[in-house]
Every structure is written in C-alpha cells, then in structure tokens.
Enzyme design. Structure first.
Site, PDB file in Angstrom:
ATOM      1  N   HIS A 199     -20.480   8.835 -35.504  1.00 49.25           N
ATOM      2  CA  HIS A 199     -18.577   9.036 -34.203  1.00 49.25           C
ATOM      3  C   HIS A 199     -19.229   9.531 -32.934  1.00 49.25           C
ATOM      4  O   HIS A 199     -18.155  10.132 -32.614  1.00 49.25           O
ATOM      5  CB  HIS A 199     -17.834   9.593 -35.033  1.00 49.25           C
ATOM      6  N   LYS A 243     -19.348  10.226 -28.729  1.00 50.36           N
ATOM      7  CA  LYS A 243     -18.861   9.548 -27.978  1.00 50.36           C
ATOM      8  C   LYS A 243     -19.810  10.579 -26.645  1.00 50.36           C
ATOM      9  O   LYS A 243     -19.061  11.187 -25.956  1.00 50.36           O
ATOM     10  CB  LYS A 243     -18.277   9.230 -27.675  1.00 50.36           C
ATOM     11  N   ASP A 301     -30.069  11.048 -16.795  1.00 50.43           N
ATOM     12  CA  ASP A 301     -32.038  12.031 -16.444  1.00 50.43           C
ATOM     13  C   ASP A 301     -31.707  13.207 -17.203  1.00 50.43           C
ATOM     14  O   ASP A 301     -32.067  14.187 -16.390  1.00 50.43           O
ATOM     15  CB  ASP A 301     -31.241  12.055 -15.227  1.00 50.43           C
TER      16      ASP A 301
END
Length: 269
Positions: free
Chosen positions: A162, A164, A169
C-alpha cells in the site's frame, strides 16, 4: 636528516589526517545545516484541474496553438509552474540514472507515459506494486512490463503493498497519500512530499531495496499453471495456507471488479 621512510610516514599521516578532517567537516555540516537548506523541499496538494502536459514531454517545444488536446494548455504553467501535477511530472522526468517506484494502484496514463519515456532514455526503472490491483481494469502495470520495465508485485497473501512513493536518482523522494490514478490526481484530497533531504530519503531507499529482494520471484516456487501464482518456500515445502490465501485473493479481486462494473467506472482508489 630524516630518512626517506620517515618522510613517507609523515606524508601518509598528513594525507590521512586531511581525509579524516574533510569527512568530519562534511558530517558536521550535514548535522548542523538548517533543516530548510535542502535544494528541493515542497509539498504538493491535490486535487488539481486538468491541464495539457504535452510541453513537459516535448521539452517545451509545443505551443498552445499547435496542441490539439482540447484541454487548458500548460503554457501559463511554464512561466509559473504551480500546478501540483505539473510539478510532480517535472520531478519524475528529471531522472537521469534511476527511478524506483513503490505504488499500490497505477492507472494514470500521463504518469505511465513519463515512466515509459524515462525507460526509453536509458533510465533504470524498477516498480513494486500490489498483486491484486496490478490487473485491475485500466492498470498500466501490463504496459510497463511489455515495454521491458522490471515490475515486481507483493508476493504475500496476507498484506497489501500500500505504499505510494518513488525515488529519483537515489536522492529525490516523492511520497504521500497519492495513488498514481487519474481519480487521485483530479478528484481526491491528496498530498505528496518532495524532498532531497538525505536523512529522509535514506530509509525509503532501504525499504525499497528490502521489498525488492523480498518479492523476487526467483526466491519462490513457481506454479506453471498460473503465471501470477507464487508460493513461498518454507524449508523446501510449499506453505499449506498458500492455496486458501490464493482463493481469498481471487474472490476479493472478483468482488472489486463486480462492484466497479455495476457502478459504470473503473476502480482507481
């Protein structure tokens, strides 16, 4: 008069002292520098209005007169880029070496386009997503896989992947509540923190690496009858709860798809 050996020892000690001094000053600077002195630090809030982002994908070569998107063009945003989605895409497209993505739901076409463009440039892209929602109608995960991008999904049956967040880089973090869906961008109250503060980025890097290794299909048995089925090994044997958990996952997925179809839209939490 000192011997050559003594001179070399003296010079070696000097070089060592200089090296330690530089490292010490660097460490002291990182500890004492003001919290707001990072080169990048901002919070993006959603929802936002729909704008054409074509100029981002074409290095600003598209003008409002040339674009036939039919939406409010982002020409005004180029001089004052305050639109949160514009800012988010700009940060993603700044990647030069790597992009690591860890996201629950991914169905936004423009975010997918940005990831595909980076992959085409030679940027190493890795994606970790949820096993159930990777195949929901409208998901871009299959598109990424077909393009040759390495995608792994959460192999555990008992939890959802879950998160996000993504890391650009290895130094720039984007993290918050935003799923990579059009609904989240244009309809939900969401937030994304953007920072290159090393002390904040480092644990996310470590977490991504841990999840990447933990969800390596090569470390699990593979059922030839179902390309999406991976059963964890426990001392050389398939765990007994594997098949029951698999059935639960399929039932859950069917319920979600049935619910979204009955309401005439695609689930895009």
């Amino acid at each position: 008069m000192p011997s050559l050996l003594e001179v070399l020892k003296f010079l070696g000690a000097g070089v060592l002292g200089l090296t330690l001094g530089v490292e010490g000053l660097s460490w002291l600077y990182r500890r004492l520098k003001p919290a707001g002195s990072s080169r990048i630090s901002e919070v993006l809030f959603f929802p936002c209005e729909s704008h054409c982002m074509e100029s981002l994908f074409s290095d600003g070569r598209v003008s409002g007169d040339q674009c036939v998107c039919g939406e409010t063009h982002s020409t005004a945003l180029q001089s004052s880029p305050v639109d949160p989605f514009y800012r988010m895409l700009s940060h993603l497209l700044s990647a030069r070496v790597s992009l690591d993505i860890c996201v629950f739901s991914f169905s936004n076409f423009e975010l997918s386009r940005a990831v595909l463009q980076l992959h085409a440039r030679g940027v190493r892209v890795r994606v970790i997503t949820d096993r159930d929602y990777q195949t929901i109608q409208g998901s871009q995960i299959g598109v990424l896989r077909k393009a040759g991008i390495c995608v792994r999904h959460e192999l555990s049956r008992s939890v959802h992947m879950h998160h996000k967040f993504c890391i650009v880089d290895g130094r720039l973090l984007l993290s918050g509540s935003l799923n990579w869906t059009m609904t989240a961008v244009q309809s939900n109250q969401e937030n994304v923190l953007v920072t290159d503060h090393a002390d904040i980025v480092a644990p996310y890097l470590a977490q991504f690496r841990r999840l990447w290794e933990a969800n390596d299909p090569a470390r699990h048995t593979h059922s030839p009858g179902n390309a999406d089925t991976y059963a964890p090994r426990h001392h050389g044997h398939v765990h007994k709860g594997h098949y029951a958990d698999r059935v639960k996952g399929l039932v859950h997925r069917a319920e979600v798809e049935k619910h979204t179809a009955s309401n005439g839209h695609v689930y895009q939490q």
